[in-house]
Scaffold this motif. Structure first.
Motif, PDB file in Angstrom:
ATOM      1  N   ALA A  52       2.029  12.836  -9.838  1.00 63.73           N
ATOM      2  CA  ALA A  52       2.983  14.287  -9.329  1.00 63.73           C
ATOM      3  C   ALA A  52       3.480  13.420  -8.510  1.00 63.73           C
ATOM      4  O   ALA A  52       4.698  13.680  -8.205  1.00 63.73           O
ATOM      5  CB  ALA A  52       1.790  14.809  -9.075  1.00 63.73           C
ATOM      6  N   GLU A  53       3.492  12.396  -7.167  1.00 62.96           N
ATOM      7  CA  GLU A  53       3.575  11.918  -5.723  1.00 62.96           C
ATOM      8  C   GLU A  53       5.072  11.416  -6.134  1.00 62.96           C
ATOM      9  O   GLU A  53       5.978  11.015  -6.154  1.00 62.96           O
ATOM     10  CB  GLU A  53       2.757  11.258  -5.346  1.00 62.96           C
ATOM     11  CG  GLU A  53       1.565  12.320  -4.712  1.00 62.96           C
ATOM     12  CD  GLU A  53       1.123  11.186  -4.014  1.00 62.96           C
ATOM     13  OE1 GLU A  53       0.591  10.265  -4.229  1.00 62.96           O
ATOM     14  OE2 GLU A  53      -0.199  11.724  -3.225  1.00 62.96           O
ATOM     15  N   ARG A  54       4.907  10.463  -7.284  1.00 60.46           N
ATOM     16  CA  ARG A  54       6.045   9.462  -8.109  1.00 60.46           C
ATOM     17  C   ARG A  54       7.199  10.120  -8.328  1.00 60.46           C
ATOM     18  O   ARG A  54       8.574  10.182  -8.092  1.00 60.46           O
ATOM     19  CB  ARG A  54       5.574   8.551  -8.734  1.00 60.46           C
ATOM     20  CG  ARG A  54       4.634   6.935  -7.644  1.00 60.46           C
ATOM     21  CD  ARG A  54       3.850   6.435  -8.753  1.00 60.46           C
ATOM     22  NE  ARG A  54       3.175   5.483  -8.078  1.00 60.46           N
ATOM     23  CZ  ARG A  54       2.526   4.324  -8.737  1.00 60.46           C
ATOM     24  NH1 ARG A  54       2.333   3.764  -9.910  1.00 60.46           N
ATOM     25  NH2 ARG A  54       1.776   3.722  -8.225  1.00 60.46           N
ATOM     26  N   PRO A 113       5.001   6.243  -3.600  1.00 58.47           N
ATOM     27  CA  PRO A 113       3.667   5.841  -3.831  1.00 58.47           C
ATOM     28  C   PRO A 113       3.527   4.818  -3.880  1.00 58.47           C
ATOM     29  O   PRO A 113       3.437   4.024  -4.812  1.00 58.47           O
ATOM     30  CB  PRO A 113       3.049   6.938  -3.713  1.00 58.47           C
ATOM     31  CG  PRO A 113       4.459   7.754  -4.216  1.00 58.47           C
ATOM     32  CD  PRO A 113       5.331   7.367  -4.385  1.00 58.47           C
ATOM     33  N   ILE A 114       2.097   4.361  -3.615  1.00 54.99           N
ATOM     34  CA  ILE A 114       1.494   2.716  -3.750  1.00 54.99           C
ATOM     35  C   ILE A 114       0.132   2.660  -3.667  1.00 54.99           C
ATOM     36  O   ILE A 114      -0.501   3.094  -3.069  1.00 54.99           O
ATOM     37  CB  ILE A 114       2.719   1.674  -2.999  1.00 54.99           C
ATOM     38  CG1 ILE A 114       2.194   0.228  -3.864  1.00 54.99           C
ATOM     39  CG2 ILE A 114       2.279   1.260  -1.926  1.00 54.99           C
ATOM     40  CD1 ILE A 114       2.732  -0.807  -3.493  1.00 54.99           C
ATOM     41  N   GLU A 115      -0.473   2.272  -4.922  1.00 53.37           N
ATOM     42  CA  GLU A 115      -1.743   2.377  -4.862  1.00 53.37           C
ATOM     43  C   GLU A 115      -2.411   0.611  -3.878  1.00 53.37           C
ATOM     44  O   GLU A 115      -1.675  -0.467  -5.603  1.00 53.37           O
ATOM     45  CB  GLU A 115      -2.918   2.945  -5.745  1.00 53.37           C
ATOM     46  CG  GLU A 115      -1.735   4.251  -6.391  1.00 53.37           C
ATOM     47  CD  GLU A 115      -2.572   5.533  -5.604  1.00 53.37           C
ATOM     48  OE1 GLU A 115      -4.378   4.524  -4.673  1.00 53.37           O
ATOM     49  OE2 GLU A 115      -2.560   6.557  -5.144  1.00 53.37           O
ATOM     50  N   GLU A 129      12.318   1.075   3.582  1.00 57.41           N
ATOM     51  CA  GLU A 129      10.848   0.400   2.699  1.00 57.41           C
ATOM     52  C   GLU A 129       9.362   1.018   2.744  1.00 57.41           C
ATOM     53  O   GLU A 129       8.874   1.558   1.413  1.00 57.41           O
ATOM     54  CB  GLU A 129      10.696  -0.938   3.006  1.00 57.41           C
ATOM     55  CG  GLU A 129      12.258  -1.932   2.817  1.00 57.41           C
ATOM     56  CD  GLU A 129      12.126  -3.243   3.054  1.00 57.41           C
ATOM     57  OE1 GLU A 129      12.771  -4.072   2.649  1.00 57.41           O
ATOM     58  OE2 GLU A 129      10.901  -3.516   4.189  1.00 57.41           O
ATOM     59  N   THR A 130       9.561   2.204   4.148  1.00 57.69           N
ATOM     60  CA  THR A 130       7.580   2.339   3.801  1.00 57.69           C
ATOM     61  C   THR A 130       8.311   3.917   2.638  1.00 57.69           C
ATOM     62  O   THR A 130       7.947   4.599   3.374  1.00 57.69           O
ATOM     63  CB  THR A 130       7.196   2.658   5.283  1.00 57.69           C
ATOM     64  OG1 THR A 130       7.158   1.116   5.760  1.00 57.69           O
ATOM     65  CG2 THR A 130       5.748   2.375   4.882  1.00 57.69           C
TER      66      THR A 130
END
Length: 315
Positions: free
Chosen positions: A84-86, A97-99, A122-123
């Protein structure tokens, strides 16, 4: 026709009940009534074909199957949140988002420095940095619930790609009041008659410790097993023994009241960076893989990259 997919509302209800410990608390957290939460879990149990909860009046506890299923439910819900976030990020052309799944030692030392080096553009709006045991990290990456993993060796899983591996020499940590605190280095003989504090996993760092001490025919007087370096360091600070740990934790989180002393003999802590096999890497993940390698070279004395042949041979 019965759907092959589980209802996410049922999964949310179950995870909430296990996490909070009661139907009432779960209902409050989810913004639903208690009867609705009860019904959702009953429907989930009927769908699965096994009981998830022991019910004894107001007291609730998970069954053996419930405990096993809880971990799977968390993974499923976490993956759905990430999707959903992506999707929202794609719509807004924002960084995805990154895990990151990491050993605590690397999460507390190199990862914060690497993330601090990213520019604002970039964040991502969401970065999930979770710490776990090595086996759980490898599984999370193979299952694609983590974008990048930082884990110890050995690594031999066809579901992951190993980008690079490295090692750092372990150190000894003792209380500042310990008899060895003033030593320039600690020898194997210094450990005779001492209680040693070390990793409990017999197939990773503990294996390297045992092999090194065995080569000098040294057996510590006693042993305290620990499942993380911060715990081992805390035990050593209280004077309970000599902790043999990797140096990364102390680099990221210096602890007062302890002395960090090099070993006169080599005990390698070996680790690597992994992603899911066959998965195209977003630019940010590629950037992190390289930045972690570069930051470690500047951060930790004795850091050394390993050849591919070393990946599965030692811990």
């Amino acid at each position: 026709m019965t759907s092959p997919y589980l209802d996410t509302r049922q999964l949310e209800a179950f995870v909430a009940v296990i996490s909070i410990g009661s139907m009432t608390g779960a209902a409050r957290a989810l913004g639903r009534s208690q009867p609705v939460v009860t019904r959702l879990i009953q429907e989930l149990e009927a769908e699965l074909g096994f009981p998830l909860l022991h019910r004894n009046g107001p007291r609730i506890s998970p069954t053996q199957q419930g405990v096993a299923f809880y971990g799977q439910a968390e993974v499923i819900l976490g993956g759905l949140r990430t999707i959903a976030e992506r999707a929202r990020g794609i719509a807004g052309a924002a960084p995805q988002p990154i895990e990151i799944a990491s050993l605590p030692s690397l999460a507390a030392s190199v990862v914060p420095k690497v993330l601090a080096g990213l520019t604002e553009g970039e964040t991502p709006a969401r970065i999930h940095l979770r710490t776990a045991a090595a086996e759980a990290i490898v599984q999370a990456v193979a299952d694609r619930t983590a974008d990048i993993g930082l884990t110890s060796l050995p690594l031999d899983n066809p579901g992951v790609e190993v980008h690079w591996t490295a090692e750092v020499p372990c150190v000894a940590v003792v209380s500042t009041s310990h008899r060895l605190a003033g030593r320039a280095e600690i020898t194997p003989e210094d450990l005779v008659g001492e209680r040693m504090i070390a990793s409990h996993n017999p197939y990773r760092l503990r294996l390297a410790i045992n092999q090194a001490l065995g080569s000098f025919d040294v057996t510590p007087m006693a042993l305290i097993d620990s499942n993380s370096s911060p715990v081992s360091i805390a035990l050593a600070r209280e004077g309970l023994g000599v902790a043999v740990v990797e140096p990364l934790t102390m680099t990221g989180l210096p602890v007062a009241g302890v002395a960090v002393i090099p070993l006169s003999f080599h005990i390698p802590f070996r680790f690597g960076v992994i992603t899911a096999a066959g998965r195209p890497l977003p630019p940010l993940v590629q950037r992190l893989i390289g930045d972690i390698k570069a930051q470690l070279a500047a951060l930790v004395p004795g850091y050394r990259l390993l050849d591919d042949a070393d990946t599965g041979k030692a811990c």
